[in-house]
Structure formats: C-alpha cells, structure tokens
Design a protein around this motif. Structure first.
Motif, PDB file in Angstrom:
ATOM      1  N   THR A   1     -61.320 -33.930  10.200  1.00 52.97           N
ATOM      2  CA  THR A   1     -60.641 -32.781  10.823  1.00 52.97           C
ATOM      3  C   THR A   1     -59.589 -32.254   9.851  1.00 52.97           C
ATOM      4  O   THR A   1     -58.395 -32.489  10.041  1.00 52.97           O
ATOM      5  CB  THR A   1     -59.976 -33.194  12.145  1.00 52.97           C
ATOM      6  N   PRO A   2     -59.999 -31.540   8.817  1.00 45.26           N
ATOM      7  CA  PRO A   2     -59.068 -31.199   7.742  1.00 45.26           C
ATOM      8  C   PRO A   2     -57.987 -30.197   8.112  1.00 45.26           C
ATOM      9  O   PRO A   2     -56.924 -30.187   7.477  1.00 45.26           O
ATOM     10  CB  PRO A   2     -59.979 -30.621   6.649  1.00 45.26           C
TER      11      PRO A   2
ATOM     12  N   GLU B   1     -52.876 -31.795   5.126  1.00 42.08           N
ATOM     13  CA  GLU B   1     -51.440 -31.960   4.895  1.00 42.08           C
ATOM     14  C   GLU B   1     -51.036 -33.430   4.943  1.00 42.08           C
ATOM     15  O   GLU B   1     -50.336 -33.928   4.052  1.00 42.08           O
ATOM     16  CB  GLU B   1     -50.653 -31.161   5.938  1.00 42.08           C
ATOM     17  N   SER B   2     -51.462 -34.139   5.992  1.00 46.58           N
ATOM     18  CA  SER B   2     -51.052 -35.546   6.117  1.00 46.58           C
ATOM     19  C   SER B   2     -51.734 -36.415   5.071  1.00 46.58           C
ATOM     20  O   SER B   2     -51.143 -37.371   4.562  1.00 46.58           O
ATOM     21  CB  SER B   2     -51.350 -36.062   7.527  1.00 46.58           C
ATOM     22  N   LEU B   3     -52.982 -36.088   4.720  1.00 38.26           N
ATOM     23  CA  LEU B   3     -53.676 -36.844   3.684  1.00 38.26           C
ATOM     24  C   LEU B   3     -52.984 -36.666   2.342  1.00 38.26           C
ATOM     25  O   LEU B   3     -52.773 -37.639   1.606  1.00 38.26           O
ATOM     26  CB  LEU B   3     -55.132 -36.388   3.593  1.00 38.26           C
TER      27      LEU B   3
ATOM     28  N   PHE C   1     -60.018 -25.348   1.252  1.00 37.19           N
ATOM     29  CA  PHE C   1     -59.476 -26.578   0.672  1.00 37.19           C
ATOM     30  C   PHE C   1     -58.794 -26.227  -0.660  1.00 37.19           C
ATOM     31  O   PHE C   1     -59.386 -26.345  -1.732  1.00 37.19           O
ATOM     32  CB  PHE C   1     -60.583 -27.595   0.402  1.00 37.19           C
ATOM     33  N   SER C   2     -57.568 -25.767  -0.594  1.00 33.04           N
ATOM     34  CA  SER C   2     -56.845 -25.414  -1.815  1.00 33.04           C
ATOM     35  C   SER C   2     -56.575 -26.666  -2.633  1.00 33.04           C
ATOM     36  O   SER C   2     -56.063 -27.666  -2.130  1.00 33.04           O
ATOM     37  CB  SER C   2     -55.515 -24.739  -1.463  1.00 33.04           C
TER      38      SER C   2
ATOM     39  N   ASN D   1     -45.963 -32.492  -5.588  1.00 34.48           N
ATOM     40  CA  ASN D   1     -45.497 -31.882  -4.339  1.00 34.48           C
ATOM     41  C   ASN D   1     -46.258 -32.492  -3.178  1.00 34.48           C
ATOM     42  O   ASN D   1     -47.443 -32.787  -3.285  1.00 34.48           O
ATOM     43  CB  ASN D   1     -45.738 -30.374  -4.359  1.00 34.48           C
ATOM     44  N   ARG D   2     -45.609 -32.641  -2.020  1.00 36.57           N
ATOM     45  CA  ARG D   2     -46.246 -33.290  -0.867  1.00 36.57           C
ATOM     46  C   ARG D   2     -46.338 -32.334   0.308  1.00 36.57           C
ATOM     47  O   ARG D   2     -45.545 -31.431   0.425  1.00 36.57           O
ATOM     48  CB  ARG D   2     -45.472 -34.540  -0.463  1.00 36.57           C
TER      49      ARG D   2
END
Length: 420
Positions: A71-72, A81-83, A114-115, A419-420
C-alpha cells in the motif's frame, strides 16, 4: 542530519574495493564537504572543534535489492513515506520493490507516482512484473515496463512457471536487465512452514521439504546455462544444499541473495511465539545458517536482502500457520549483522559492506554507493550505541512483525545524510 561538525578521528570506508582508514571528515548541514587535511583546515576556518568518534564508521549507504510494499500511497499500513523514513534511519539509500501490491505492478501505468528522489533521499527502484498479476500464466509487457522505469523483472516469492520463464527469456524483451526469480515451489512446499529436520518435528511445525528449493534451483540453473545472455538472478536462498548447487555450477553462476534473517536465526533457537518462525523461504537449521554465512563472505551469494514485508496487528493475532509470512525492520539489519559477523566472527567491515551495499547494487544492476564531496549519501554507524527495539520508536516501521521487540541492541546508525 543537518548539523555541521568535524568528525576527527573517525573510521572511513570510501567505497567499493577500498579499505577502512582512520581520518577526518567535515559535514556541513548534512553534506560531506571535505576529508582529512582539507576537512581540518576548513573546520578551523569555521571555528569548529573536532568531535572525536574513533570507533564510529562513516560509510556509503546500504542497498536493499528487494522488499514488498503493498500500500505505497495511503492507509495505516507501510507507505512510501514510512518506508523511506525507516530505511534512511537504518542507513539504506536504495530499496528495490517487488511488483506485489494492492495494484500489481505489471503495467506501465502502475509504476507511476514512485518518485526516486535520487539526490538527497532514499531511492525507490521498481521491479516490473514478469507475469500478469503474478499468476505465472501470461507474460506482462516487459519492454513497456522497462521503458517506463522498471529496473528489471520479477514476480512474487515463488518460482515463475519454467515454461513461461523460458518463453520470456527467449523473447528477450528484457535485454540485459536483470530477471529476479525465487527458487521456491509452493506445490512441493505444501503447508510446510519450517524446513524439514528433527527440530521441526519436535517443535510440531509442519515441515517444508528440502526439495521445494533444490528442484527449482536446478531448473533455474539449467535456464541460466541455456540463456547466458540474460541476467537471471536468484532470490533469497535458504539452505546449505542450495549453496552447494551454486558452487557445483562452476564459473559464472547467477547472482543471488539471502534474507538477513536466515543469517541470524535457525529452527534451534527461537521462542515458540517469535515472529521469526513465519518467514518465506522457510527457516532452516544451524548448518544451513552457517553455510549461508560462509557463502556470503566468499561472495558465492552476492547480496543480503531485507525483503521487508509489513504486517498489521490483526495479522499478528492469527496463528503462525495462518499468518502471512515476513518480517520488517530495515533499521535492525546493520546492528544485528554487525554483532553476528563483525563482533562475533571477526568479519571485516569491507566484507560486510560488500554484502549489504556493493553486492546488492550489482544484483539490481545499479552503480555502487560511495562517499563523495557534495553528497548526502552517507551513514554514520556507532557499534557501541545501546538502545532497545520498540514499536513506538520514530525510526521503526509501521509493521507489527518486527523481531527483537523489547530486546536491548548494541550498535546503531546514529546519523545519515539522507532526507527522510
């Protein structure tokens, strides 16, 4: 990390084929700007005192050659984001995602959104589906997938039909792009959950026969031999017998991976309620684990994968034999393997990085990570940092199937430029 500091002294691994050396490095707002004498000179001009970190390691980012993100884009499950957050906190600069998802990534339009953020963040690579819907019945549009950004072709965690696989290799739309295949026959595995052995029977787990991996590998090695111009890859080897098959193949066997968990655990030492029992491929015995470690260190096996699969709390309430298989936790991989290999077996840092970074880059056919001036692609690992594995850790994934929950750890990525 956006701090500005001079690490001096610190251990530095610049890149592939180079050795760890003691030196100095200047980091300005998360960017590597200078090394050694140049770093000291610039820091002096800035009035920056040195931060001593003689036991810590500054090294290139790690690479995960295959994980699963179903579930991206939305929901309470793991997302892009969380991955990315968890991967960066574990030092992973690249993660390649298998096609499995709520929407199977077997058509060009399914690869959109999917950037990769290649400069400053975690790069997400996509494996395109080899077959439509992962059913192993009809070929997906290989050429279109690769043209629209797929790094290679794969399906799920089971053997693609050998007939369909050969058909795709003969058509050759993938050219020199990698084709990743899991040597696991679900028909032979049946309901087996742990690799067959005395300990499996004693524990009462349904046994997974050795043949469920050995026979598929034999078929894949034969295909590799018949199609030397294709880049066949083997996903997540799990037995000593599989390693022996690779060794017996002789020169130029296919590149391959092993899941990190299979280097740390076996059917002898887990508590009955440990989530690590339920993995795919099945967990083997101590002999399997030792032979897999030897194969990694000798580069018979090319790469260590994370192969993260995030499960929610409802999944974890199910009995192990009814629960989806898999573990998550990119931030656990380096600390646990450092302890098992570097601290306990005197494995060199260079060997560990070959298996966690440079080898995985080769498996997914990407340039190796390296330390460069002007780059944020670095990690700082402190082997003596003590911490406890918790689900409410900001760096943890969203999944409920992390191993080692509540246990004390020694060693952690304490900073990363991404960056996160």
């Amino acid at each position: 990390m956006d701090n500005t500091l001079l690490l001096d002294p610190v251990r530095i691994l610049p890149g592939i084929g180079q050795s760890v050396e003691q030196g100095a490095v200047l980091v300005e707002k998360g960017v590597l700007t200078a090394f050694d004498g140049d770093a000291r000179q610039k820091a002096k001009a800035l009035g920056l005192p040195p931060t001593e970190a003689p036991e810590q390691l500054l090294a290139p980012c790690l690479v995960d050659p295959h994980s699963i993100l179903e579930t991206p884009f939305s929901g309470d499950h793991e997302t892009i984001e969380s991955l990315r957050r968890c991967a960066a906190s574990g030092g992973y600069g690249q993660v390649a995602l298998l096609p499995r998802g709520r929407t199977w990534r077997d058509q060009p339009e399914c690869l959109q959104g999917f950037s990769k953020d290649p400069k400053n963040g975690v790069q997400l690579h996509l494996w395109g589906g080899f077959s439509q819907g992962g059913t192993s019945e009809r070929l997906a549009p290989h050429g279109d997938l690769l043209e629209h950004g797929a790094i290679g072709l794969a399906d799920d965690d089971a053997l693609i039909s050998p007939q369909l696989l050969e058909q795709g290799l003969v058509l050759g739309e993938m050219g020199s792009c990698p084709v990743l295949v899991a040597p696991r026959d679900p028909c032979l595995q049946g309901s087996g959950m742990v690799r067959e052995g005395v300990e499996t029977l004693r524990a009462g787990w349904p046994p997974d026969p050795m043949s469920s991996e050995i026979l598929p590998i034999s078929q894949l090695l034969a295909l590799h031999q018949r199609h030397p111009d294709r880049q066949l890859r083997l996903m997540n080897l799990s037995t000593a017998a599989a390693v022996e098959q690779l060794v017996a193949f002789g020169d130029h066997p296919p590149l391959s991976s092993v899941n990190w968990w299979h280097l740390l655990a076996d059917r002898n030492g887990l508590a009955a309620d440990d989530p690590g029992w339920r993995v795919r491929p099945s967990l083997g015995g101590g002999q399997d684990r030792e032979r897999l470690i030897d194969a990694v260190l000798s580069q018979t096996i090319t790469a260590i994968s994370v192969h993260a699969v995030s499960l929610d709390d409802e999944d974890m309430l199910l009995p192990p034999d009814q629960r989806p298989p898999g573990l998550c936790g990119h931030h656990l991989v380096l600390p646990t393997l450092w302890d098992a290999l570097v601290r306990q077996r005197n494995t060199s840092v260079e060997q560990l990085w070959q298996a966690l970074s440079f080898g995985p880059s080769a498996l997914i056919d990407q340039p190796p990570e390296e330390l460069r001036r002007g780059s944020r692609r670095w990690l700082l690992f402190d082997p003596n940092h003590e911490w406890t594995v918790r689900r409410d850790d900001p760096q943890a994934p969203r999944g409920a199937n992390m191993p080692y929950l509540g246990q004390a750890m020694k060693g952690r990525v304490v900073a990363c430029g991404l960056n996160r």
